[in-house]
Design an enzyme around this catalytic site. Structure first.
Site, PDB file in Angstrom:
ATOM      1  N   VAL A  55       1.183  -8.994  -2.866  1.00  0.00           N
ATOM      2  CA  VAL A  55      -0.217  -9.111  -1.887  1.00  0.00           C
ATOM      3  C   VAL A  55      -0.742 -10.592  -2.222  1.00  0.00           C
ATOM      4  CG1 VAL A  55      -2.279  -8.059  -1.317  1.00  0.00           C
ATOM      5  CG2 VAL A  55      -0.499  -6.622  -2.298  1.00  0.00           C
ATOM      6  N   ILE A  56      -0.742 -11.309  -1.336  1.00  0.00           N
ATOM      7  CA  ILE A  56      -1.398 -12.578  -1.439  1.00  0.00           C
ATOM      8  C   ILE A  56      -2.657 -12.758  -1.096  1.00  0.00           C
ATOM      9  CG2 ILE A  56      -0.941 -15.253  -0.703  1.00  0.00           C
ATOM     10  CD1 ILE A  56       1.938 -14.437  -0.249  1.00  0.00           C
ATOM     11  N   PHE A  79       4.680  -1.091 -12.535  1.00  0.00           N
ATOM     12  CA  PHE A  79       3.813  -1.927 -11.320  1.00  0.00           C
ATOM     13  C   PHE A  79       4.343  -3.485 -11.220  1.00  0.00           C
ATOM     14  CE2 PHE A  79       0.366  -4.789 -10.377  1.00  0.00           C
ATOM     15  CZ  PHE A  79      -0.371  -4.322  -9.383  1.00  0.00           C
ATOM     16  N   GLU A  95      -8.078 -14.426   3.267  1.00  0.00           N
ATOM     17  CA  GLU A  95      -9.705 -14.815   3.530  1.00  0.00           C
ATOM     18  C   GLU A  95     -10.605 -13.642   3.611  1.00  0.00           C
ATOM     19  OE1 GLU A  95      -9.645 -16.925   7.198  1.00  0.00           O
ATOM     20  OE2 GLU A  95      -8.562 -18.716   6.176  1.00  0.00           O
ATOM     21  N   HIS A 144      -9.516  -7.520   2.145  1.00  0.00           N
ATOM     22  CA  HIS A 144      -8.507  -6.701   2.192  1.00  0.00           C
ATOM     23  C   HIS A 144      -7.409  -6.713   0.946  1.00  0.00           C
ATOM     24  CE1 HIS A 144      -5.125  -4.574   4.320  1.00  0.00           C
ATOM     25  NE2 HIS A 144      -4.157  -5.657   3.652  1.00  0.00           N
ATOM     26  N   PHE A 180       0.780  -1.222   0.014  1.00  0.00           N
ATOM     27  CA  PHE A 180       0.134   0.087   0.021  1.00  0.00           C
ATOM     28  C   PHE A 180       0.825   1.327  -0.097  1.00  0.00           C
ATOM     29  CE2 PHE A 180      -2.881   3.209   2.048  1.00  0.00           C
ATOM     30  CZ  PHE A 180      -3.767   3.144   1.218  1.00  0.00           C
ATOM     31  N   GLU A 181       1.959   1.159   0.623  1.00  0.00           N
ATOM     32  CA  GLU A 181       2.924   2.201   0.820  1.00  0.00           C
ATOM     33  C   GLU A 181       3.667   2.585  -0.353  1.00  0.00           C
ATOM     34  OE1 GLU A 181       1.242   1.330   4.410  1.00  0.00           O
ATOM     35  OE2 GLU A 181       2.598  -0.111   3.283  1.00  0.00           O
TER      36      GLU A 181
END
Length: 158
Positions: free
Chosen positions: A90-91, A122, A94, A97, A66-67
């Protein structure tokens, strides 16, 4: 993009210009560090192999993916920086998020590139599992870091 038919590390030599005087910023997320360190190694080596000087590769770390967007903006606003490479992972979990983070990072990085009119790449993996991440961080599908670095090089040659 990796598929079962193409490796992330495979690329053509079209649009590869002299980058010996170009300055690259690489931002690395500390979250999923085993993956992001492998991505960084791939990006760093690819830049060197294509003519970048060690002293012209600036590494900055951030806590999570995110940063990456704010750090990318801070580097992109520096006139001396020619391209910024954002590396993260980013995995899927559940909760939702994953969706919010991936969407925010993709849009944020795109917005920084458009705002500063320079390549902001990216290089963020968005896999379902840790194994899928490792497969794309130097494993059987190549290295997204390689792909991110060569994308920066090619965009500078556009």
């Amino acid at each position: 993009m990796a598929t079962s038919l193409k490796s992330l590390s495979a690329h053509s030599s079209k649009n590869i210009q002299d980058i010996s005087e170009k300055i690259f910023g690489i931002i690395v997320s500390e979250w999923n560090e085993d993956v992001t360190e492998a991505l960084y190694s791939g990006a760093y080596q690819t830049l060197l192999e294509n003519g970048a000087k060690k002293e012209n590769i600036i590494r900055k770390n951030v806590p999570g993916s995110f940063e990456l967007t704010l750090a990318a903006q801070w580097l992109a606003q520096e006139e001396s920086i020619d391209a910024v490479i954002c590396l993260g992972c980013v995995i899927q979990g559940e909760t939702k998020h994953f969706d919010f983070i991936c969407d925010a990072v993709a849009h944020g990085i795109t917005n920084v590139a458009l705002k500063y009119n320079k390549p902001v790449i990216f290089g963020v993996l968005t896999p379902n599992t840790q194994q899928q991440a490792m497969d794309r961080a130097g494993g059987k599908h190549g290295n997204k870091g390689d792909e991110a670095a060569i994308t920066a090089v090619k965009m500078l040659g556009f």
